[in-house]
Design a protein around this motif. Structure first.
Motif, PDB file in Angstrom:
ATOM      1  N   THR A   1     -27.760 -15.660  -8.672  1.00 12.65           N
ATOM      2  CA  THR A   1     -28.569 -16.332  -7.650  1.00 12.65           C
ATOM      3  C   THR A   1     -27.768 -16.554  -6.371  1.00 12.65           C
ATOM      4  N   LEU A   2     -26.511 -16.958  -6.510  1.00 13.33           N
ATOM      5  CA  LEU A   2     -25.655 -17.140  -5.333  1.00 13.33           C
ATOM      6  C   LEU A   2     -25.511 -15.827  -4.561  1.00 13.33           C
ATOM      7  N   GLN A   3     -25.414 -14.729  -5.291  1.00 14.96           N
ATOM      8  CA  GLN A   3     -25.282 -13.428  -4.627  1.00 14.96           C
ATOM      9  C   GLN A   3     -26.550 -13.041  -3.876  1.00 14.96           C
ATOM     10  N   LYS A   4     -27.677 -13.489  -4.357  1.00 14.89           N
ATOM     11  CA  LYS A   4     -28.941 -13.189  -3.680  1.00 14.89           C
ATOM     12  C   LYS A   4     -29.153 -14.077  -2.452  1.00 14.89           C
ATOM     13  N   GLU A   5     -28.708 -15.322  -2.553  1.00 16.37           N
ATOM     14  CA  GLU A   5     -28.998 -16.305  -1.510  1.00 16.37           C
ATOM     15  C   GLU A   5     -27.930 -16.378  -0.411  1.00 16.37           C
ATOM     16  N   PHE A   6     -26.719 -15.899  -0.695  1.00 17.86           N
ATOM     17  CA  PHE A   6     -25.616 -15.981   0.255  1.00 17.86           C
ATOM     18  C   PHE A   6     -24.870 -14.655   0.298  1.00 17.86           C
ATOM     19  N   THR A   7     -23.976 -14.530   1.254  1.00 19.30           N
ATOM     20  CA  THR A   7     -23.121 -13.346   1.329  1.00 19.30           C
ATOM     21  C   THR A   7     -21.805 -13.679   0.637  1.00 19.30           C
ATOM     22  N   VAL A   8     -21.591 -13.095  -0.530  1.00 22.80           N
ATOM     23  CA  VAL A   8     -20.357 -13.342  -1.271  1.00 22.80           C
ATOM     24  C   VAL A   8     -19.290 -12.381  -0.756  1.00 22.80           C
ATOM     25  N   VAL A   9     -18.247 -12.928  -0.131  1.00 22.84           N
ATOM     26  CA  VAL A   9     -17.201 -12.106   0.478  1.00 22.84           C
ATOM     27  C   VAL A   9     -15.910 -12.106  -0.335  1.00 22.84           C
ATOM     28  N   GLY A  10     -15.875 -12.924  -1.382  1.00 24.77           N
ATOM     29  CA  GLY A  10     -14.698 -12.958  -2.236  1.00 24.77           C
ATOM     30  C   GLY A  10     -15.060 -13.457  -3.618  1.00 24.77           C
ATOM     31  N   SER A  11     -14.354 -12.941  -4.628  1.00 23.49           N
ATOM     32  CA  SER A  11     -14.618 -13.370  -5.995  1.00 23.49           C
ATOM     33  C   SER A  11     -13.398 -13.079  -6.856  1.00 23.49           C
ATOM     34  N   SER A  12     -13.331 -13.746  -7.987  1.00 23.13           N
ATOM     35  CA  SER A  12     -12.205 -13.540  -8.892  1.00 23.13           C
ATOM     36  C   SER A  12     -12.636 -13.751 -10.331  1.00 23.13           C
ATOM     37  N   VAL A  13     -11.886 -13.139 -11.240  1.00 24.25           N
ATOM     38  CA  VAL A  13     -12.018 -13.402 -12.683  1.00 24.25           C
ATOM     39  C   VAL A  13     -10.613 -13.690 -13.190  1.00 24.25           C
ATOM     40  N   LEU A  14     -10.408 -14.896 -13.732  1.00 27.29           N
ATOM     41  CA  LEU A  14      -9.061 -15.382 -14.010  1.00 27.29           C
ATOM     42  C   LEU A  14      -8.930 -16.054 -15.376  1.00 27.29           C
ATOM     43  N   GLU A  15      -7.720 -15.974 -15.901  1.00 23.74           N
ATOM     44  CA  GLU A  15      -7.240 -16.735 -17.059  1.00 23.74           C
ATOM     45  C   GLU A  15      -7.971 -16.448 -18.364  1.00 23.74           C
ATOM     46  N   SER A  16      -8.465 -15.222 -18.520  1.00 19.64           N
ATOM     47  CA  SER A  16      -8.835 -14.738 -19.854  1.00 19.64           C
ATOM     48  C   SER A  16      -7.553 -14.208 -20.487  1.00 19.64           C
ATOM     49  N   ILE A  17      -7.429 -14.321 -21.813  1.00 18.45           N
ATOM     50  CA  ILE A  17      -6.173 -13.920 -22.445  1.00 18.45           C
ATOM     51  C   ILE A  17      -6.338 -12.872 -23.538  1.00 18.45           C
ATOM     52  N   THR A  18      -7.541 -12.394 -23.784  1.00 18.14           N
ATOM     53  CA  THR A  18      -7.702 -11.445 -24.873  1.00 18.14           C
ATOM     54  C   THR A  18      -7.091 -10.091 -24.542  1.00 18.14           C
ATOM     55  N   THR A  19      -6.539  -9.432 -25.550  1.00 19.69           N
ATOM     56  CA  THR A  19      -6.027  -8.072 -25.400  1.00 19.69           C
ATOM     57  C   THR A  19      -6.961  -7.054 -26.043  1.00 19.69           C
ATOM     58  N   LEU A  20      -8.076  -7.520 -26.562  1.00 20.03           N
ATOM     59  CA  LEU A  20      -9.016  -6.644 -27.279  1.00 20.03           C
ATOM     60  C   LEU A  20     -10.273  -6.428 -26.451  1.00 20.03           C
ATOM     61  N   GLN A  21     -10.608  -5.174 -26.196  1.00 24.07           N
ATOM     62  CA  GLN A  21     -11.788  -4.865 -25.407  1.00 24.07           C
ATOM     63  C   GLN A  21     -13.064  -5.451 -26.012  1.00 24.07           C
ATOM     64  N   LYS A  22     -13.168  -5.410 -27.337  1.00 23.65           N
ATOM     65  CA  LYS A  22     -14.396  -5.888 -27.983  1.00 23.65           C
ATOM     66  C   LYS A  22     -14.595  -7.386 -27.768  1.00 23.65           C
ATOM     67  N   GLU A  23     -13.490  -8.120 -27.557  1.00 27.00           N
ATOM     68  CA  GLU A  23     -13.609  -9.561 -27.332  1.00 27.00           C
ATOM     69  C   GLU A  23     -14.064  -9.894 -25.920  1.00 27.00           C
ATOM     70  N   LEU A  24     -14.095  -8.885 -25.045  1.00 25.35           N
ATOM     71  CA  LEU A  24     -14.648  -9.087 -23.712  1.00 25.35           C
ATOM     72  C   LEU A  24     -16.172  -9.012 -23.700  1.00 25.35           C
ATOM     73  N   ASP A  25     -16.757  -8.535 -24.775  1.00 27.41           N
ATOM     74  CA  ASP A  25     -18.208  -8.300 -24.794  1.00 27.41           C
ATOM     75  C   ASP A  25     -19.027  -9.486 -24.290  1.00 27.41           C
ATOM     76  N   PRO A  26     -18.734 -10.722 -24.715  1.00 25.67           N
ATOM     77  CA  PRO A  26     -19.565 -11.850 -24.249  1.00 25.67           C
ATOM     78  C   PRO A  26     -19.515 -12.076 -22.738  1.00 25.67           C
ATOM     79  N   ILE A  27     -18.415 -11.695 -22.092  1.00 28.61           N
ATOM     80  CA  ILE A  27     -18.250 -12.023 -20.671  1.00 28.61           C
ATOM     81  C   ILE A  27     -18.346 -10.808 -19.750  1.00 28.61           C
ATOM     82  N   LYS A  28     -18.719  -9.661 -20.292  1.00 30.91           N
ATOM     83  CA  LYS A  28     -18.801  -8.459 -19.450  1.00 30.91           C
ATOM     84  C   LYS A  28     -19.815  -8.631 -18.324  1.00 30.91           C
TER      85      LYS A  28
END
Length: 268
Positions: free
Chosen positions: A233-260
């Protein structure tokens, strides 16, 4: 510009943050992502504290590399794969020089607004917002392109706050509701005349029963679907000029599934 900067030294000893960033990088599989090498100065258990900041020399060396990269490239948009929250002082302060009405959305369980003298841990990932306000360690001010105002900060998912941080939030009238909705957040941003956003996303803002592969797990967090809906919704309503994804610690690709979904929204 998309940047891979797996800084972990701001967390003290949390090298697992670097490994987690690499897992996200592998998921994205994007050759256009620029990678910033980390400092070889000893850190973690072998690191030294200076100015009440753990691993100070390593952090400032690699943050200066980040600043020099941005200074040369002059991007209009930044998307960061990291790394600990301390790295945010560079992209946020840079974008703040370009967009006069920049709002900072801070998805995080923690306030990250301590001064070094108030920090129980002396870890820099708990200090970036205070540094961005120009109230941090003077020896780090050269890393900033600009400083921001308290009115630009908007917390989402905040629930683990030090006493000194709560005092600064109260003094500055910083947006930090215990209960929030996307509509109420949008209304606040519009009332302030904000049109451009930097969306910081530390995965510990999420409810651990939804996703617990984070450096910290703090109960009573945001549901994954709720976070996705808000970001979309924020992306639709505003111009997002910066973003980040931080402090995940998994080394397994399959464990990223919930947050992809969150990763792909933040990096698209």
């Amino acid at each position: 510009m998309k940047v891979y900067f797996p800084q972990w030294q701001g967390s003290g000893n949390g090298i697992s943050i670097e490994h987690g960033a690499k897992t996200i990088l592998n998921h994205l599989n994007d050759d256009s992502i620029v990678q910033i090498p980390l400092s070889k100065i000893p850190a973690g258990e072998s690191g030294a504290q200076k100015y009440r900041i753990n691993n100070f020399e390593a952090i400032t060396e690699q943050l200066n590399r980040f600043k020099q990269l941005i200074s040369g490239a002059k991007p209009s948009k930044l998307q960061i794969i990291g790394g600990d929250c301390g790295l945010e002082i560079v992209p946020v302060s840079y974008l703040n020089t370009i967009y006069s009405n920049l709002g900072v959305i801070w998805f995080d369980a923690h306030a990250d607004i301590n001064r070094p003298c108030d920090s129980p841990s002396c870890n820099f990932h708990g200090m970036p917002l205070r540094a961005l306000l120009g109230e941090g360690e003077d020896a780090m001010n050269h890393l900033l392109f600009s400083t921001i105002k308290t009115s630009q900060i908007h917390y989402v998912g905040l629930r683990d706050i030090d006493e000194s941080e709560q005092k600064r939030i109260n003094e500055g009238g910083i947006y930090a509701p215990k209960k929030w909705t996307t509509l109420e957040l949008i209304g606040t941003l519009r009332q302030k005349g904000i049109t451009h956003l930097y969306v910081h996303f530390d995965f510990d803002c999420l409810e651990p029963s939804d996703y617990d592969k984070t450096y910290y797990q703090v109960p009573n967090g945001i549901a994954i679907q709720e976070a996705e809906n808000c970001i979309g919704t924020l992306q639709k309503e505003f111009t997002v000029v910066g973003s980040s994804v931080l402090e995940s610690i998994t080394t397994l690709q399959k464990e990223l599934d919930p947050i992809k979904g969150i990763i792909d929204l933040q990096m698209r």
